[in-house]
Design a protein around this motif. Structure first.
Motif, PDB file in Angstrom:
ATOM      1  N   UNK A 145       0.834  -1.209   0.000  1.00 36.35           N
ATOM      2  CA  UNK A 145       0.000   0.000   0.000  1.00 36.35           C
ATOM      3  C   UNK A 145       0.870   1.261   0.000  1.00 36.35           C
ATOM      4  N   UNK A 146       1.911   1.291   0.807  1.00 38.38           N
ATOM      5  CA  UNK A 146       2.810   2.437   0.855  1.00 38.38           C
ATOM      6  C   UNK A 146       3.504   2.626  -0.488  1.00 38.38           C
ATOM      7  N   UNK A 147       3.988   1.547  -1.070  1.00 42.93           N
ATOM      8  CA  UNK A 147       4.660   1.633  -2.375  1.00 42.93           C
ATOM      9  C   UNK A 147       3.695   2.157  -3.434  1.00 42.93           C
ATOM     10  N   UNK A 148       2.451   1.703  -3.411  1.00 40.52           N
ATOM     11  CA  UNK A 148       1.458   2.165  -4.388  1.00 40.52           C
ATOM     12  C   UNK A 148       1.211   3.664  -4.239  1.00 40.52           C
ATOM     13  N   UNK A 149       1.096   4.155  -3.004  1.00 39.01           N
ATOM     14  CA  UNK A 149       0.891   5.588  -2.772  1.00 39.01           C
ATOM     15  C   UNK A 149       2.103   6.395  -3.252  1.00 39.01           C
ATOM     16  N   UNK A 150       3.293   5.885  -3.013  1.00 34.97           N
ATOM     17  CA  UNK A 150       4.503   6.574  -3.466  1.00 34.97           C
ATOM     18  C   UNK A 150       4.548   6.609  -4.989  1.00 34.97           C
ATOM     19  N   UNK A 151       4.198   5.511  -5.651  1.00 42.84           N
ATOM     20  CA  UNK A 151       4.166   5.481  -7.121  1.00 42.84           C
ATOM     21  C   UNK A 151       3.215   6.541  -7.671  1.00 42.84           C
ATOM     22  N   UNK A 152       2.037   6.658  -7.064  1.00 44.54           N
ATOM     23  CA  UNK A 152       1.058   7.641  -7.528  1.00 44.54           C
ATOM     24  C   UNK A 152       1.551   9.068  -7.304  1.00 44.54           C
TER      25      UNK A 152
END
Length: 100
Positions: A31-38
């Motif tokens: 979830x953290x990685x996905x938010x950082x990607x966005x």
């Protein structure tokens, strides 16, 4: 792959930025990685801070985060990670040319 000159340029741009995300004792998760990607798609350059309660190796974590977010690791200084990813739609940062 960024050259030394490009990394220096990005470090100078990142100097005044405030960290947007914090990595705590839970470490990296999907979830953290996905938010950082966005977020990095719109910002191109960002700082991420590692909290004191995180005991993971910060350099390994920074490398893993850059790989998972498909970004370039610019710098790890103290407990701060600087990442860069060229935006497809919101390009603002112009990097110095790499010598051929």
């Amino acid at each position: 792959m960024l050259t030394g000159k490009q990394k220096r340029h990005l470090r100078s741009l990142a100097h005044h930025l405030q960290p947007i995300f914090q990595i705590g004792k839970g470490g990296l998760n999907d979830q953290l990685v996905r938010h950082i990607e966005e977020a990095i798609e719109t910002r191109e350059l960002m700082k991420i801070s590692i909290l004191n309660n995180n005991t993971d190796d910060r350099h390994e974590m920074a490398t893993e985060l850059a790989n998972r977010a498909d970004a370039e690791l610019v710098q790890v200084i103290g407990k701060t990670i600087v990442l860069y990813k060229e935006s497809r739609e919101h390009k603002e940062i112009i990097l110095p040319k790499a010598k051929a």
